[in-house]
Design a protein around this motif. Structure first.
Motif, mmCIF file in Angstrom:
data_model
loop_
_atom_site.group_PDB
_atom_site.id
_atom_site.type_symbol
_atom_site.label_atom_id
_atom_site.label_comp_id
_atom_site.label_asym_id
_atom_site.label_seq_id
_atom_site.Cartn_x
_atom_site.Cartn_y
_atom_site.Cartn_z
ATOM 1 N N TRP A 191 -9.920 -23.919 25.895
ATOM 2 C CA TRP A 191 -11.182 -24.096 26.027
ATOM 3 C C TRP A 191 -11.844 -22.755 26.182
ATOM 4 O O TRP A 191 -12.960 -22.597 25.526
ATOM 5 N N PHE A 199 -17.533 -26.950 28.379
ATOM 6 C CA PHE A 199 -15.894 -27.166 27.971
ATOM 7 C C PHE A 199 -15.400 -27.747 29.080
ATOM 8 O O PHE A 199 -14.053 -28.126 29.060
ATOM 9 N N ASN A 200 -15.862 -27.834 30.275
ATOM 10 C CA ASN A 200 -15.166 -27.956 31.513
ATOM 11 C C ASN A 200 -14.974 -29.836 31.727
ATOM 12 O O ASN A 200 -15.813 -30.509 31.894
#
Length: 211
Positions: free
Chosen positions: A68, A14-15
């Motif tokens: 996120w 997700f980064n």
């Protein structure tokens, strides 16, 4: 047999901040987060009340969105999506929800795995140095963390597999420097004063002495 995914694996997917890629490139750590500093590990272990050894190989990322985090928890735990639609307010702060559809983030997110306790610590660190403390902003972020924890708890209840897994998550939210503690944190330099000088039709910016 497929390896069990970890919380770090999920957060890493997700980064999506280019700044994190740049930091890794600068420090020659292309595939993983650079190691946290010894002094910082000692400070964080004290304030998060966790073992310092678990921080030496911790994963971390900057400017990680709360949305996120919600998506990563859902992906990590698995199971069917569950609702967590009750807004939270605190000390007059604006209502917050699990997913806001905005870019509100936390300055630093750290995952430290305690091998002795077989527990993952999800640490969210909010830094204040040059801007004044915004208690309402901190309250909103604290409420979003509480919603994330409630969301994780409901997901676990619906997913027996993760409930029996050693990958338990403990949530933390820490301010840096901590409030009401003198001598902790960065030195605050006064901002430079910017002035303009007119020369005909042109203007030039000049840096003056510190205020």
């Amino acid at each position: 047999m497929e390896d069990k995914k970890t919380l770090v694996d999920t957060l890493e997917r997700f980064n999506r901040k280019e700044r994190n890629l740049l930091i890794r490139h600068i420090l020659d750590c292309y595939e993983k987060s650079p190691s946290l500093g010894e002094n910082f590990c000692a400070w964080l272990a004290e304030h998060a009340d966790i073992r310092r050894e678990s921080l030496y190989d911790a994963w971390w990322a900057t400017d990680f969105h709360f949305d996120w985090l919600a998506g990563a928890l859902l992906d990590f735990v698995g199971g069917e999506p569950v609702q967590c639609n009750m807004p939270m307010t605190n000390d007059g702060a604006t209502e917050v929800w699990l997913v806001m559809g905005n870019q509100q983030d936390v300055d630093l997110v750290i995952v430290a795995y305690d091998r002795e306790e077989r527990t993952s610590h999800l640490i969210l660190l909010e830094a204040k140095a040059y801007s004044p403390d915004d208690h309402k902003q901190y309250a909103r972020k604290l409420n979003r963390l509480n919603l994330l924890h409630a969301f994780y708890t409901r997901l676990k209840e619906q997913s027996p597999e993760i409930s029996e897994s050693p990958q338990e998550i403990i949530f933390h939210l820490i301010r840096f420097p901590p409030p009401n503690k003198k001598g902790v944190g960065p030195v605050r330099l006064p901002p430079p004063k910017i002035t303009t000088e007119r020369n005909g039709t042109n203007r030039t910016l000049k840096w003056s002495e510190f205020l």
